[in-house]
Design a protein around this motif. Structure first.
Motif, PDB file in Angstrom:
ATOM      1  N   SER A 172      27.036  28.186  -8.346  1.00 21.19           N
ATOM      2  CA  SER A 172      27.068  26.718  -8.262  1.00 21.19           C
ATOM      3  C   SER A 172      27.990  26.216  -7.164  1.00 21.19           C
ATOM      4  CB  SER A 172      27.497  26.125  -9.610  1.00 21.19           C
ATOM      5  OG  SER A 172      28.827  26.499  -9.920  1.00 21.19           O
ATOM      6  N   THR A 173      28.927  27.052  -6.728  1.00 17.53           N
ATOM      7  CA  THR A 173      29.840  26.625  -5.658  1.00 17.53           C
ATOM      8  C   THR A 173      29.332  26.982  -4.267  1.00 17.53           C
ATOM      9  OG1 THR A 173      31.082  28.701  -5.818  1.00 17.53           O
ATOM     10  CG2 THR A 173      31.854  26.849  -7.169  1.00 17.53           C
TER      11      THR A 173
ATOM     12  N   ILE B 200      33.743  37.792  -0.013  1.00 18.61           N
ATOM     13  CA  ILE B 200      32.855  36.632   0.084  1.00 18.61           C
ATOM     14  C   ILE B 200      33.461  35.562   0.981  1.00 18.61           C
ATOM     15  CG2 ILE B 200      31.822  34.732  -1.224  1.00 18.61           C
ATOM     16  CD1 ILE B 200      31.559  36.672  -3.586  1.00 18.61           C
ATOM     17  N   THR B 201      34.727  35.247   0.747  1.00 19.09           N
ATOM     18  CA  THR B 201      35.396  34.194   1.517  1.00 19.09           C
ATOM     19  C   THR B 201      35.451  34.533   3.000  1.00 19.09           C
ATOM     20  OG1 THR B 201      36.751  33.639  -0.408  1.00 19.09           O
ATOM     21  CG2 THR B 201      37.486  32.806   1.724  1.00 19.09           C
ATOM     22  N   HIS B 202      35.799  35.773   3.293  1.00 19.29           N
ATOM     23  CA  HIS B 202      35.924  36.174   4.697  1.00 19.29           C
ATOM     24  C   HIS B 202      34.579  36.141   5.420  1.00 19.29           C
ATOM     25  CE1 HIS B 202      40.053  38.423   4.405  1.00 19.29           C
ATOM     26  NE2 HIS B 202      40.125  37.134   4.155  1.00 19.29           N
TER      27      HIS B 202
ATOM     28  N   GLY C  20      31.041  33.698   9.323  1.00 17.69           N
ATOM     29  CA  GLY C  20      29.777  33.042   9.611  1.00 17.69           C
ATOM     30  C   GLY C  20      29.969  31.634  10.132  1.00 17.69           C
ATOM     31  N   GLY C  21      30.906  30.887   9.516  1.00 23.58           N
ATOM     32  CA  GLY C  21      31.169  29.515   9.958  1.00 23.58           C
ATOM     33  C   GLY C  21      31.673  29.448  11.379  1.00 23.58           C
ATOM     34  N   PHE C  22      32.621  30.304  11.716  1.00 28.10           N
ATOM     35  CA  PHE C  22      33.155  30.312  13.083  1.00 28.10           C
ATOM     36  C   PHE C  22      32.087  30.721  14.098  1.00 28.10           C
ATOM     37  CE2 PHE C  22      37.479  30.742  11.092  1.00 28.10           C
ATOM     38  CZ  PHE C  22      38.014  29.588  11.649  1.00 28.10           C
TER      39      PHE C  22
ATOM     40  N   CYS D  11      29.889  26.354   5.964  1.00 26.45           N
ATOM     41  CA  CYS D  11      30.427  27.679   5.638  1.00 26.45           C
ATOM     42  C   CYS D  11      31.947  27.658   5.540  1.00 26.45           C
ATOM     43  CB  CYS D  11      29.978  28.700   6.680  1.00 26.45           C
ATOM     44  SG  CYS D  11      28.297  29.294   6.460  1.00 26.45           S
ATOM     45  N   LEU D  12      32.585  26.946   6.466  1.00 21.24           N
ATOM     46  CA  LEU D  12      34.048  26.887   6.455  1.00 21.24           C
ATOM     47  C   LEU D  12      34.590  26.098   5.268  1.00 21.24           C
ATOM     48  CD1 LEU D  12      34.825  26.328  10.257  1.00 21.24           C
ATOM     49  CD2 LEU D  12      34.997  28.443   8.938  1.00 21.24           C
ATOM     50  N   SER D  13      33.750  25.268   4.661  1.00 21.17           N
ATOM     51  CA  SER D  13      34.200  24.462   3.528  1.00 21.17           C
ATOM     52  C   SER D  13      34.142  25.221   2.202  1.00 21.17           C
ATOM     53  CB  SER D  13      33.350  23.186   3.419  1.00 21.17           C
ATOM     54  OG  SER D  13      32.017  23.502   3.028  1.00 21.17           O
ATOM     55  N   TYR D  14      33.711  26.466   2.230  1.00 19.26           N
ATOM     56  CA  TYR D  14      33.554  27.217   0.982  1.00 19.26           C
ATOM     57  C   TYR D  14      34.902  27.450   0.301  1.00 19.26           C
ATOM     58  CZ  TYR D  14      32.407  30.847  -2.373  1.00 19.26           C
ATOM     59  OH  TYR D  14      32.259  31.572  -3.521  1.00 19.26           O
ATOM     60  N   ARG D  15      34.898  27.235  -1.027  1.00 21.09           N
ATOM     61  CA  ARG D  15      36.070  27.505  -1.850  1.00 21.09           C
ATOM     62  C   ARG D  15      35.638  28.362  -3.034  1.00 21.09           C
ATOM     63  NH1 ARG D  15      37.701  26.072   2.125  1.00 21.09           N
ATOM     64  NH2 ARG D  15      39.229  24.462   2.660  1.00 21.09           N
ATOM     65  N   PHE D  16      36.290  29.485  -3.194  1.00 20.28           N
ATOM     66  CA  PHE D  16      35.949  30.400  -4.283  1.00 20.28           C
ATOM     67  C   PHE D  16      36.384  29.790  -5.616  1.00 20.28           C
ATOM     68  CE2 PHE D  16      35.986  34.195  -6.884  1.00 20.28           C
ATOM     69  CZ  PHE D  16      34.954  34.939  -6.377  1.00 20.28           C
TER      70      PHE D  16
END
Length: 214
Positions: free
Chosen positions: A6-7, A126-128, A133-135, A199-204
């Protein structure tokens, strides 16, 4: 797993937008319609319109001016020619970089989404991968933005190109306008930058049972 999935809706959208942006980047690199030149002399350029791309120039001619071409004549840019403006060679290199970098960004996003949807709650991994990917998406977008903006500037200022005689092209058009490759490139830039931002806005999620190290 449900909280983990969901995140990552924005990141799934980032993958979709990034895929479309990468395809449009590839399309803009391949088509010849970067600049559309309208010329007064139709002796050779029969339609009065010539297309200047980043790899070649083309126009319709009813004269047999080159073996193998009956109506459409194209002349590819070979090596480095000082008469060809810098923005064309910059576009060649930067769009090739954008295509490769964008593909790496897609790969990183796929790997991160695979872990998310398979329930592999490895936070660092996952975060990395989402960050990488975002960069890469943003870098690809900037690599497309520079040649698109530079060539659009040349079009709006009606800048000339001193083509060698073998190109059968005048040094300057009566009028020139942006071809289809430029708006396609602009859309690609927007999609790639949006993908990178998502992608950079992702928060686990802090509620998931996580693995923080290998």
């Amino acid at each position: 797993m449900s909280s983990l999935v969901s995140t990552s809706h924005l990141q799934l959208a980032a993958f979709a937008l990034g895929t479309v942006g990468w395809i449009l980047c590839t399309v803009s690199m391949g088509i010849v319609e970067w600049r559309v030149w309208h010329v007064d002399n139709t002796t050779i350029i029969s339609s009065g319109i010539a297309w200047v791309g980043i790899w070649k120039v083309c126009f319709i001619s009813y004269l047999h001016i080159s073996p193998g071409y009956k109506e459409q004549f194209c002349h590819k840019f070979s090596g480095y020619d000082s008469s060809i403006p810098h923005e064309i060679y910059a576009a060649q290199g930067l769009l090739l970089i954008a295509m490769c970098v964008g593909l790496l960004g897609l790969t990183a996003t796929i790997f991160a989404l695979r872990n998310v949807y398979m329930g592999i709650t490895h936070k660092t991994l996952i975060t990395h991968f989402f960050l990488v990917g975002g960069f890469l998406y943003i870098l690809a977008g900037l690599c497309v933005l520079i040649p698109v903006s530079w060539n659009f500037y040349s079009v709006t200022h009606n800048q000339s190109i001193a083509f060698p005689p073998s190109y059968y092209m005048p040094s300057s058009p009566a009028v020139q306008e942006a071809g289809a490759a430029i708006p396609i490139g602009i859309v690609a830039v927007i999609l790639l930058l949006l993908s990178g931002t998502f992608c950079l806005s992702y928060r686990f999620p802090v509620t998931a049972n996580t693995i923080t190290n290998s």
